[in-house]
Scaffold this active site. Structure first.
Site, short mmCIF file in Angstrom:
data_model
loop_
_atom_site.label_atom_id
_atom_site.label_comp_id
_atom_site.label_asym_id
_atom_site.label_seq_id
_atom_site.Cartn_x
_atom_site.Cartn_y
_atom_site.Cartn_z
N TYR A 154 85.43 -21.28 12.00
CA TYR A 154 84.95 -20.50 13.15
C TYR A 154 84.26 -19.22 12.68
O TYR A 154 83.18 -18.87 13.18
CB TYR A 154 86.15 -20.17 14.04
CG TYR A 154 85.83 -19.56 15.38
CD1 TYR A 154 85.38 -20.35 16.44
CD2 TYR A 154 86.01 -18.20 15.61
CE1 TYR A 154 85.11 -19.80 17.68
CE2 TYR A 154 85.76 -17.64 16.84
CZ TYR A 154 85.30 -18.43 17.88
OH TYR A 154 85.04 -17.87 19.10
N LYS A 158 80.33 -18.25 13.29
CA LYS A 158 79.97 -17.06 14.06
C LYS A 158 79.14 -16.07 13.23
O LYS A 158 78.26 -15.38 13.76
CB LYS A 158 81.23 -16.39 14.60
CG LYS A 158 81.96 -17.21 15.66
CD LYS A 158 81.05 -17.59 16.82
CE LYS A 158 81.82 -18.17 17.99
NZ LYS A 158 80.93 -18.58 19.10
N ILE A 187 89.09 -12.03 24.49
CA ILE A 187 88.75 -12.24 25.90
C ILE A 187 89.77 -13.21 26.50
O ILE A 187 90.10 -14.24 25.89
CB ILE A 187 87.34 -12.83 26.06
CG1 ILE A 187 86.31 -11.97 25.29
CG2 ILE A 187 86.97 -12.92 27.53
CD1 ILE A 187 86.16 -10.55 25.78
#
Length: 256
Positions: A154, A158, A187
């Site tokens: 990940y 990114k 988030i």
């Protein structure tokens, strides 16, 4: 008249979470929105919310890691609306594990959806944007681009998205196409909740644990990201390109 009236937007990974919030926010600003996800049926709630603003919506099933599906999806969108002005590359998955335990399949899958998918969608979109000498592309990076334990795949994807953003901005600027990225911090989404459950935590326990390191002392909301994206795809941001905007409740280095 909203500031995006007359514009057509594509948002990938828009069946839920940040992508859904972005699609709805762009519709509130007047854009017609194509909602892309693996299943058109999964997009139903987002489509209904977009249409509730008075905008038109189109649900399209698309695996963004497949060039054939991506090209077909963008042809369908332009066939329906006649143009394409905005692309928000949001589709993503997580397959977390420590590097020595991570399978090659999980590495490939995450890179394919996040990085390859954003490249394929940007490549398909820029063809239409170049012809009309106008376009806005926003990629979705993350504070984890700075590195994070258990997320080698990940993090790499990114970080790569930030490089892709800068490169596309250099290549497409002469065609009046702005390319930027947002990099969310923590988030509160369904994906975050699922990540918490995989390590035996509730969402509330995760928020309590990690919010302490966030200067604003709270998790972000999906609207926090959608609002920044809505600005970046507006003409008010017409002189911003090639940038990554961290939306993390504080300096990114303090949040990871």
């Amino acid at each position: 008249m909203g500031r995006l009236s007359g514009r057509v937007a594509v948002v990938t990974g828009a069946a839920r979470g940040i992508g859904a919030a972005e699609a709805i926010r762009l519709a509130q600003d007047g854009a017609n929105v194509a909602v892309l996800d693996l299943s058109a049926e999964a997009c139903r709630e987002t489509v209904e919310a977009v249409e509730a603003t008075g905008a038109e919506a189109l649900a399209v099933a698309c695996d963004v890691s497949s060039s054939k599906q991506v090209d077909a999806a963008f042809e369908e969108v332009v066939g329906r609306f006649g143009r394409l002005d905005i692309l928000v590359n949001n589709a993503g998955i997580i397959r977390d594990n420590l590097s020595f335990k991570m399978s090659e399949e999980d590495w490939d899958l995450v890179l394919d959806v996040h990085l390859k998918g954003s490249f394929l969608c940007s490549r398909a979109a820029q063809k239409y944007m170049v012809e009309q000498n106008y376009g806005k592309i926003v990629n979705t990076s993350s504070v984890v681009a700075l590195g994070n334990r258990g997320q080698a795949n990940y993090s790499s994807a990114k970080a790569g998205l930030q490089a892709l953003t800068r490169t596309l901005a250099l290549e497409l600027g002469r065609f009046n196409i702005n390319v930027n990225a947002v990099a969310p911090g923590w988030i509160e989404t369904e994906m975050t909740k699922e990540a918490a459950e995989r390590v035996g935590m509730t969402m509330e326990e995760m928020k309590e644990k990690f919010a302490k390191a966030i200067p604003l002392r709270r998790f972000g909301r999906v609207d926090d990201i959608a609002n920044v994206v809505a600005f970046l795809v507006s003409d008010e941001a017409s002189y911003i390109s090639g940038e990554t905007i961290y939306v993390a409740g504080g300096p990114a280095s303090a949040v990871v």
